[in-house]
Motif scaffolding. Structure first.
Motif, PDB file in Angstrom:
ATOM      1  N   ARG A 111       0.834  -1.197   0.000  1.00 21.98           N
ATOM      2  CA  ARG A 111       0.000   0.000   0.000  1.00 21.98           C
ATOM      3  C   ARG A 111       0.864   1.241   0.000  1.00 21.98           C
ATOM      4  NH1 ARG A 111      -3.558  -0.025   5.405  1.00 21.98           N
ATOM      5  NH2 ARG A 111      -3.875   2.181   4.922  1.00 21.98           N
ATOM      6  N   ASP A 112       0.317   2.300  -0.573  1.00 21.80           N
ATOM      7  CA  ASP A 112       0.939   3.622  -0.567  1.00 21.80           C
ATOM      8  C   ASP A 112      -0.005   4.517   0.218  1.00 21.80           C
ATOM      9  OD1 ASP A 112       1.776   6.232  -1.096  1.00 21.80           O
ATOM     10  OD2 ASP A 112       2.502   5.712  -3.089  1.00 21.80           O
ATOM     11  N   ASN A 113       0.334   4.768   1.477  1.00 23.80           N
ATOM     12  CA  ASN A 113      -0.559   5.532   2.343  1.00 23.80           C
ATOM     13  C   ASN A 113      -0.772   6.959   1.841  1.00 23.80           C
ATOM     14  OD1 ASN A 113      -0.941   3.357   4.088  1.00 23.80           O
ATOM     15  ND2 ASN A 113       0.811   3.929   5.360  1.00 23.80           N
ATOM     16  N   ALA A 114       0.240   7.531   1.228  1.00 24.77           N
ATOM     17  CA  ALA A 114       0.125   8.904   0.736  1.00 24.77           C
ATOM     18  C   ALA A 114      -0.889   9.000  -0.405  1.00 24.77           C
ATOM     19  CB  ALA A 114       1.477   9.410   0.282  1.00 24.77           C
ATOM     20  N   LYS A 115      -1.032   7.912  -1.156  1.00 26.98           N
ATOM     21  CA  LYS A 115      -1.951   7.894  -2.291  1.00 26.98           C
ATOM     22  C   LYS A 115      -3.248   7.160  -1.981  1.00 26.98           C
ATOM     23  CE  LYS A 115       1.698   8.074  -5.805  1.00 26.98           C
ATOM     24  NZ  LYS A 115       2.294   7.394  -6.986  1.00 26.98           N
ATOM     25  N   ASN A 116      -3.393   6.677  -0.745  1.00 24.49           N
ATOM     26  CA  ASN A 116      -4.587   5.901  -0.361  1.00 24.49           C
ATOM     27  C   ASN A 116      -4.836   4.767  -1.359  1.00 24.49           C
ATOM     28  OD1 ASN A 116      -5.158   7.473   1.918  1.00 24.49           O
ATOM     29  ND2 ASN A 116      -6.302   8.953   0.708  1.00 24.49           N
ATOM     30  N   THR A 117      -3.782   4.077  -1.720  1.00 21.52           N
ATOM     31  CA  THR A 117      -3.851   3.052  -2.756  1.00 21.52           C
ATOM     32  C   THR A 117      -3.246   1.750  -2.264  1.00 21.52           C
ATOM     33  OG1 THR A 117      -3.739   4.716  -4.517  1.00 21.52           O
ATOM     34  CG2 THR A 117      -3.159   2.463  -5.109  1.00 21.52           C
ATOM     35  N   VAL A 118      -3.891   0.656  -2.627  1.00 19.07           N
ATOM     36  CA  VAL A 118      -3.381  -0.670  -2.318  1.00 19.07           C
ATOM     37  C   VAL A 118      -3.130  -1.394  -3.640  1.00 19.07           C
ATOM     38  CG1 VAL A 118      -5.681  -1.723  -2.139  1.00 19.07           C
ATOM     39  CG2 VAL A 118      -3.751  -2.746  -0.930  1.00 19.07           C
ATOM     40  N   TYR A 119      -2.095  -2.223  -3.640  1.00 17.10           N
ATOM     41  CA  TYR A 119      -1.695  -2.945  -4.834  1.00 17.10           C
ATOM     42  C   TYR A 119      -1.685  -4.447  -4.560  1.00 17.10           C
ATOM     43  CZ  TYR A 119       0.145   1.721  -5.810  1.00 17.10           C
ATOM     44  OH  TYR A 119       0.284   3.078  -5.974  1.00 17.10           O
ATOM     45  N   LEU A 120      -1.871  -5.229  -5.607  1.00 15.94           N
ATOM     46  CA  LEU A 120      -1.727  -6.672  -5.509  1.00 15.94           C
ATOM     47  C   LEU A 120      -0.905  -7.139  -6.701  1.00 15.94           C
ATOM     48  CD1 LEU A 120      -2.567  -9.185  -3.824  1.00 15.94           C
ATOM     49  CD2 LEU A 120      -4.392  -9.543  -5.522  1.00 15.94           C
ATOM     50  N   GLN A 121       0.319  -7.573  -6.424  1.00 15.51           N
ATOM     51  CA  GLN A 121       1.172  -8.135  -7.460  1.00 15.51           C
ATOM     52  C   GLN A 121       0.963  -9.635  -7.478  1.00 15.51           C
ATOM     53  OE1 GLN A 121       3.182  -6.657  -9.777  1.00 15.51           O
ATOM     54  NE2 GLN A 121       3.490  -8.716 -10.597  1.00 15.51           N
ATOM     55  N   MET A 122       0.529 -10.142  -8.614  1.00 13.51           N
ATOM     56  CA  MET A 122       0.206 -11.566  -8.740  1.00 13.51           C
ATOM     57  C   MET A 122       1.180 -12.209  -9.722  1.00 13.51           C
ATOM     58  SD  MET A 122      -3.962 -11.318  -8.883  1.00 13.51           S
ATOM     59  CE  MET A 122      -3.957 -10.384 -10.409  1.00 13.51           C
ATOM     60  N   ASN A 123       1.972 -13.142  -9.222  1.00 12.79           N
ATOM     61  CA  ASN A 123       2.944 -13.864 -10.043  1.00 12.79           C
ATOM     62  C   ASN A 123       2.587 -15.341 -10.107  1.00 12.79           C
ATOM     63  OD1 ASN A 123       4.459 -11.453 -10.324  1.00 12.79           O
ATOM     64  ND2 ASN A 123       5.614 -11.899  -8.466  1.00 12.79           N
ATOM     65  N   SER A 124       3.164 -16.035 -11.047  1.00 10.68           N
ATOM     66  CA  SER A 124       2.953 -17.482 -11.202  1.00 10.68           C
ATOM     67  C   SER A 124       1.467 -17.817 -11.194  1.00 10.68           C
ATOM     68  CB  SER A 124       3.678 -18.247 -10.088  1.00 10.68           C
ATOM     69  OG  SER A 124       5.058 -17.960 -10.101  1.00 10.68           O
ATOM     70  N   LEU A 125       0.724 -17.081 -11.974  1.00 12.57           N
ATOM     71  CA  LEU A 125      -0.724 -17.235 -11.966  1.00 12.57           C
ATOM     72  C   LEU A 125      -1.149 -18.597 -12.505  1.00 12.57           C
ATOM     73  CD1 LEU A 125      -1.647 -13.625 -12.987  1.00 12.57           C
ATOM     74  CD2 LEU A 125      -2.578 -14.813 -11.002  1.00 12.57           C
ATOM     75  N   LYS A 126      -2.213 -19.119 -11.924  1.00 11.52           N
ATOM     76  CA  LYS A 126      -2.761 -20.414 -12.280  1.00 11.52           C
ATOM     77  C   LYS A 126      -4.192 -20.232 -12.783  1.00 11.52           C
ATOM     78  CE  LYS A 126      -0.237 -22.466  -8.383  1.00 11.52           C
ATOM     79  NZ  LYS A 126      -0.373 -23.261  -7.135  1.00 11.52           N
ATOM     80  N   PRO A 127      -4.676 -21.187 -13.586  1.00  9.33           N
ATOM     81  CA  PRO A 127      -6.073 -21.075 -14.040  1.00  9.33           C
ATOM     82  C   PRO A 127      -7.070 -20.944 -12.890  1.00  9.33           C
ATOM     83  CG  PRO A 127      -4.923 -22.710 -15.331  1.00  9.33           C
ATOM     84  CD  PRO A 127      -3.969 -22.293 -14.245  1.00  9.33           C
TER      85      PRO A 127
END
Length: 120
Positions: A71-87
């Motif tokens: 999360r970036d508290n200054a931007k009020n933003t949360v992120y989700l990095q998704m790797n090795s994705l599966k069906p």
């Protein structure tokens, strides 16, 4: 009123990566926690990952080691990095936030959802 706006979903091949983001806007006094949930048609919404104001994180067992929430508290933003994705990661992903609009008024806010499809 507080709103969450998600972005970043799409189609990716198995083994690929996607990054989701969710920005909170509106009358925000403080954000206690934000997170990502997912839901397949006819299924219950399930937790993917959460992050609290101090940076503490929690992940579903199915995504540990593959997904990273930040999360970036200054931007009020949360992120989700998704790797090795599966069906089986194919779902509609929802952002959630427990957000105070004043010192005594908090809201459990949901985004509109963004589709993630993992397929060859």
């Amino acid at each position: 009123q507080v709103q969450l706006m998600e972005s970043g979903g799409g189609l990716v091949q198995p083994g690929g990566s996607l990054s989701l983001s969710c920005a909170a806007s509106g009358s925000i006094f403080a954000i206690v926690a934000m997170g990502w949930y997912r839901q397949a048609p006819g299924q219950q919404r399930e937790l993917v990952a959460t992050i609290n104001a101090g940076g503490g994180t929690n992940y579903a067992d199915s995504v540990k080691g593959r997904f990273t929430i930040s999360r970036d508290n200054a931007k009020n933003t949360v992120y989700l990095q998704m790797n090795s994705l599966k069906p089986e990661d194919t779902d509609l992903y929802y952002c959630n936030g427990r957000i105070y609009s004043s010192p005594t008024s908090w809201h459990d806010v949901w985004g509109q959802g963004t589709q993630v499809t993992v397929s060859s």
